[in-house]
Write an enzyme that holds these catalytic residues in place. Structure first.
Site, PDB file in Angstrom:
ATOM      1  N   CYS B  53       0.320  -1.675  -0.317  1.00  0.00           N
ATOM      2  CA  CYS B  53      -0.064   0.176  -0.198  1.00  0.00           C
ATOM      3  C   CYS B  53       0.734   1.478   0.097  1.00  0.00           C
ATOM      4  O   CYS B  53       2.067   1.141  -0.143  1.00  0.00           O
ATOM      5  CB  CYS B  53      -0.936  -0.077   1.371  1.00  0.00           C
ATOM      6  SG  CYS B  53      -0.116  -0.134   3.050  1.00  0.00           S
ATOM      7  N   ALA B  56       3.071   1.570   2.914  1.00  0.00           N
ATOM      8  CA  ALA B  56       4.575   1.079   2.712  1.00  0.00           C
ATOM      9  C   ALA B  56       5.752   2.027   2.332  1.00  0.00           C
ATOM     10  O   ALA B  56       6.962   1.311   2.262  1.00  0.00           O
ATOM     11  CB  ALA B  56       4.178   0.113   2.362  1.00  0.00           C
ATOM     12  N   ARG B  87      13.018  -4.247   6.561  1.00  0.00           N
ATOM     13  CA  ARG B  87      13.315  -4.161   5.132  1.00  0.00           C
ATOM     14  C   ARG B  87      14.572  -4.487   4.812  1.00  0.00           C
ATOM     15  O   ARG B  87      15.364  -4.306   3.818  1.00  0.00           O
ATOM     16  CB  ARG B  87      12.535  -3.141   4.759  1.00  0.00           C
ATOM     17  CG  ARG B  87      12.911  -2.911   3.291  1.00  0.00           C
ATOM     18  CD  ARG B  87      12.411  -1.523   2.593  1.00  0.00           C
ATOM     19  NE  ARG B  87      12.605  -1.054   1.749  1.00  0.00           N
ATOM     20  CZ  ARG B  87      12.746   0.066   1.440  1.00  0.00           C
ATOM     21  NH1 ARG B  87      13.591   0.943   2.405  1.00  0.00           N
ATOM     22  NH2 ARG B  87      13.637   0.347   0.555  1.00  0.00           N
ATOM     23  N   HIS B 185       5.991   6.516  -2.716  1.00  0.00           N
ATOM     24  CA  HIS B 185       7.082   6.763  -2.992  1.00  0.00           C
ATOM     25  C   HIS B 185       6.773   8.453  -3.500  1.00  0.00           C
ATOM     26  O   HIS B 185       7.338   9.046  -3.101  1.00  0.00           O
ATOM     27  CB  HIS B 185       7.480   6.054  -3.751  1.00  0.00           C
ATOM     28  CG  HIS B 185       7.802   4.760  -4.261  1.00  0.00           C
ATOM     29  ND1 HIS B 185       7.143   3.890  -5.162  1.00  0.00           N
ATOM     30  CD2 HIS B 185       7.824   4.898  -3.111  1.00  0.00           C
ATOM     31  CE1 HIS B 185       7.762   2.651  -4.493  1.00  0.00           C
ATOM     32  NE2 HIS B 185       8.256   3.135  -3.362  1.00  0.00           N
TER      33      HIS B 185
END
Lengths: 453, 534
Positions: B53, B56, B87, B185
């Protein structure tokens, strides 16, 4: 490592740092995997489903399939009804499960999607099932989500429709498939027919065969879930993860609920066996008595490894309650005890155990690992017991660490073995004693380095 | 041909609406025509997608690696919890410097916060974070319910900035926005560009560069920086792996931006060029050939003979060791095939490295790429903006007259652009071999069917479908987390990757899958007329 954690504890009311819990839907997803031929479905944004599958897969190192309603901004404004209906249609035609177990998320709960109505209006093929559990992420924890999904299994499937089937329902709590196998084995060696649900054994510990099975052989069958309404009794293991479903079964089908702690350690397992005797009148076979005797033998032979050692424990409430009782039985002193899951009954149950042993400890529900770490800085311990996230504290404070509970993402094979039952107790003793003795060896001066310990 | 048949079979099994949708996300590479692919559009509900999503992409990908910042997630506990340590964006700090990478911060919203609003709790959380940690800055990231209940992150952040005298950056990155991580992003890029980049004035040295879209997974960024340092570049900032807020502030002062992951950082790269004049170079540090070409391009950009010479020396030095070792592993990997399904860059970047190891990529796709990541940036003007993308605002920047500077003349830039991807990206499809397939948002069903029918030797994807492949006896390499190995970038990274996949494809464990009694009859002897009984 964790260099910014001050020694002094200050009260926090807004910020949680390094949580000791996660959100409801992942627990619901895990529980749903314990139904045979079932696909968990996450009614929310894609990220929820992705995070939960990722996390479960890292723990089990096995495929975890689940679908999502893939909410967009539009769905969030106008409601997710169309998304769920489309999902149900597509899942049945493409992934062909027998059951879809829907869990909600903070998103679909906040907008107030009416799941029963949406499911009612959905196209469900003949002989297939769709059911749901409400699992708002802003209430409780992943353990609550597990509990809610198990309860929903009862609400949806269990039926009192025939004569008593002579079976005992076992609700294993948020445990590993290795634990679930062990519980089934215990019942079997006592000659008791059981219905264990949910049952993730054979699902997330499936064998390598060269073929991928989206729905592996394991999982509780729907007909057994239905039949659970005809059982002699239900044993719910753990008040937080299992009690709600057992009570619901009692209310709905009149199957008496027997609520026990998780059967971890001698005392915990004894309680389970006693309850099974009480319910079925079956005698305890030598096989189990032998196992029990072995555990007690080992505990006695090695008590000097454990006695008086201070321990910090964190994790899920049912697990923490059970292991606290167990380490006290080994002669250890648990002095810091935290669960991230809210619930004052945690404090009550832990304090009762501590009082009986005359031990004073810091105890907190809805606590976090930041607080636990601060407590440990103030009053150091000789062992830390908890899930993978404890490794940061263990390293920062240079404390031996035993991985216990969910998740365990940095060590493997744990899901294949039990911590419950006498077998599980033996394994835990080995884990704890290895951790302590590895440390003794590491820190011993050459002249004190012992061959035999 | 085999692929074509498999794909036809897959599409045939879909309901009509799904087929109609999915067909547009699947493209066959042919050299004689341009391939248009549908990307960055909604996943159909119910389809088991690998996508995550917006949250994230924003907090998890772009923000989290900034190590001197306290990243508070405003929402129920899960979103913060799942992005805690998972991550592998590594970061180290010198003694005394702040590093919060092993921490997880959340407001852990409860039911009452949802009902009565969460701003009060958020204010309190910021206060506590400031008092406990005195960080360089604080970020606050929104999760799904926050947008719905109308908490005003921007107002809370402004108020906190005044109170504590540090930047408090709000990110309205609710999970439902956009169609994948990609929206996040973009949101992260916008805020960092608007509020952070350009606010610092650190001294730069000659050959000043930023490394963008490099998250230091498994130490990739460190391997890249090792080589760049050795040549003599001054790395002003890394966005964002092992990066700091402090360095980010002065990143506008670099002479060139290197863009590794185009998808996650192209917005900042483009905006910096508009605002400050600094161009960006699409780089690829995966594989020896790609790394060498990238290093040569960077040196050529600066055009200094000494730098060019030093670059060649370093390349020669590094290659001696790397090529020799790679050759050893190549013997174990040559002649194999791979399917790549990862990210917005890696499905492209790794093809070169695999080729060097004699592994052919037969199918490749992105989880959250856009058309320009597949087809090249020249399609940008032709991309239809749908409702989901429109919801993510574009940030429009203007030339900063005071700080705008061109390192190279416009003529020189035009000339260089003929030879290197300066402010340009050609996309994944060009990299593919003719006959190969490009599939966007590859889902669980398609993955299963393709693995079954094509039986590749290597499947590079993520944790969610790794074990599905391995159950079939196909080695799967996680290209998000590298299966906790790495680095895979640069010279040493290429060797590490070669070692890991050679090991994975050839581990003796594969030979145990079939039990011996299933392989050949074990009972010997003649069949008697009658079975003897005891």
């Amino acid at each position: 490592m964790l260099n910014h954690t001050p020694n002094e504890v200050s009260e926090r009311t807004g910020l949680v740092v390094n949580p000791a819990k996660t959100c409801q839907p992942i627990g619901a997803m895990y529980a749903a995997l314990g139904i045979h031929n079932c696909l968990p479905h996450s009614h929310g944004s894609q990220g929820c489903c992705s995070f939960h599958r990722m996390h479960l897969t890292r723990h089990f190192r096995d495929p975890v399939a689940a679908s999502t309603s893939s909410f967009t901004e539009g769905a969030s404004v106008f409601g997710g009804s169309a998304n769920l209906k489309t999902s149900i249609k597509n899942v049945f035609s493409i992934y062909k499960p027998d059951v879809i177990a829907v869990n909600t998320t903070c998103l679909s709960e906040t907008i107030g999607d009416d799941l029963p109505t949406i499911i009612n209006e959905s196209e469900v093929p003949e002989g297939k099932y769709v059911f749901h559990a409400n699992t708002p992420s802003y209430v409780g924890s992943h353990v609550t989500g597990f509990s809610n999904m198990v309860k929903a299994m009862v609400t949806t499937f269990s039926k009192k429709e025939g004569p008593c089937n002579g079976k005992v329902n076992l609700i294993p709590g948020y445990t590993e498939p290795g634990d679930m196998r062990e519980l089934k084995r215990i019942a079997k060696v006592m000659g008791i027919e059981s219905i264990l649900f949910p049952d993730t054994s054979g699902v997330v510990d499936s064998p390598m065969t060269g073929r991928y099975e989206m729905y592996p052989a394991g999982g509780t069958k729907v007909e057994d879930l239905v039949d659970s309404g005809n059982s002699l009794a239900t044993i719910a293991m753990g008040t937080f993860a299992s009690e709600a479903a057992a009570n619901e079964l009692d209310k709905k089908c009149g199957v008496p609920a027997h609520v026990l702690p998780l059967p971890i350690g001698v005392k915990g397992t004894d309680q389970l066996i006693l309850e099974l005797i009480k319910i079925t009148g079956k005698p305890v076979p030598y096989e189990l008595e032998e196992e029990r005797g072995q555990v007690v033998d080992v505990m006695t032979d090695t008590h000097h490894h454990f006695h008086g050692k201070k321990v910090a424990i964190f994790g899920d409430p049912d697990h923490v309650i059970a292991i606290t009782e167990f380490v006290i039985g080994l002669g250890m002193k648990p002095i810091h005890i935290v669960t991230g899951t809210p619930g004052s009954s945690f404090d009550r149950q832990i304090n009762a155990i501590l009082d009986a042993a005359n031990i004073k400890a810091n105890v907190k529900n809805l606590g976090d690992l930041f607080t636990l770490h601060q407590w440990m800085k103030k009053e150091p311990v000789e062992l830390l017991i908890g899930n993978t996230y404890g490794k940061y504290i263990a390293r920062a404070e240079d404390v031996p660490f035993v991985r216990f509970g969910f998740p365990n993402m940095d060590r493997s094979v744990h899901s294949y073995f039990p911590v419950v039952g006498y077998k599980g107790a033996l394994r835990l003793i080995e884990m704890i004693s290895n951790a302590l003795l590895d440390r003794v060896d590491r820190d011993a001066a050459d002249e004190d380095f012992e061959l035999v310990l | 041909m085999a692929i074509e048949k498999s794909i036809e079979d897959i599409l045939e099994q879909y309901p009509a609406k799904v087929r109609k949708n999915r067909i547009k996300h699947i493209v066959k590479k042919t050299d004689d025509k341009k391939s248009e692919i549908e990307a960055n559009t909604r996943t159909i509900p119910g389809i088991i997608t690998n996508r995550g999503c917006c949250f994230a992409g924003c907090k998890g990908v772009v923000l989290a690696p900034l190590k001197d910042v306290v990243h508070i997630v405003h929402g129920p506990v899960g979103c913060s919890y799942y992005t805690w340590g998972t991550r592998r964006h590594k970061g180290r700090s010198a003694q005394g410097e702040q590093n919060f990478l092993s921490y997880c911060f959340t407001t852990d919203m409860q039911e009452s916060d949802i009902v009565f609003g969460g701003e009060k709790k958020l204010r309190q959380a910021i206060k506590e974070a400031y008092e406990l940690f005195k960080p360089e800055a604080i970020t606050i990231s929104a999760t799904c319910p926050v947008g719905l209940i109308g908490d005003d992150l921007n107002a809370v952040a402004r108020e906190a900035e005044e109170l504590y005298g540090i930047q408090v950056l709000p990110f309205n990155c609710e999970g439902y926005k956009g169609v994948s991580q990609s929206a996040g992003h973009h949101i992260a890029n916008n805020v960092l560009m608007k509020d952070v980049i350009g606010t610092g004035d650190a001294e730069t040295k000659p050959y000043a560069i930023n490394i963008m879209g490099e998250y230091n997974i498994g130490g990739d960024g460190w391997e890249i920086a090792r080589v760049l340092d050795k040549i003599g570049y001054h790395i002003v900032s890394i966005m964002t792996g092992d990066g700091t807020y402090k360095e980010l502030k002065s990143s506008h002062k670099a002479d060139l931006n290197l863009v590794q992951c185009h998808r996650s950082i192209n917005y900042i790269a483009e905006m910096i060029e508009i605002k400050y004049g600094t161009p960006w170079l699409k780089v690829n540090f995966i594989g020896l050939k790609n790394t060498v070409e990238t290093l040569r391009n960077v040196a050529k950009y600066f055009g200094d003979e000494k730098l060019i010479q030093r670059t060649e020396e370093v390349i020669a030095e590094e290659l001696v060791e790397a090529e020799e070792t790679l050759e050893v592993y190549k013997r174990m990997t040559e002649g194999r095939t791979a399917i790549l399904y990862v990210g917005g860059s890696r499905a492209h970047h790794y093809q070169g490295l695999l080729r060097e190891l004699g592994v052919e990529t037969v199918v490749a796709g992105y989880e959250f790429g856009h058309r320009d990541d597949y087809e090249g940036r020249e399609v940008l003007p032709h991309i239809k903006v749908d409702a989901d993308s429109r919801n993510i605002p574009d940030l429009h920047v203007e030339k900063d007259e005071k700080n705008y500077r061109l390192y190279l003349s416009e003529e020189k830039m035009v000339e260089l652009k003929k030879f290197m991807p300066l402010s340009a990206y050609e996309g994944l499809i060009k990299e593919m071999k003719e006959g190969g397939y490009v599939i966007d948002d590859l889902n669980h069903f398609e993955t299963e069917e393709l693995l079954k029918s094509l039986k590749p030797d290597l499947f590079c994807s993520g944790i969610k479908d790794k074990y599905m492949a391995q159950k079939m006896g196909i080695f799967s390499k996680q290209l998000h987390s590298y299966d906790y190995s790495g680095p895979y970038a640069g010279f040493r990274g290429a060797v590490q990757f070669a070692k890991d996949i050679a090991m994975g494809m050839n581990t003796p464990t594969w030979s145990f899958i079939q039990p011996p009694w299933q392989q050949a009859p074990l009972l010997e002897g003649e069949v008697a007329e009658e079975v003897a009984s005891c």
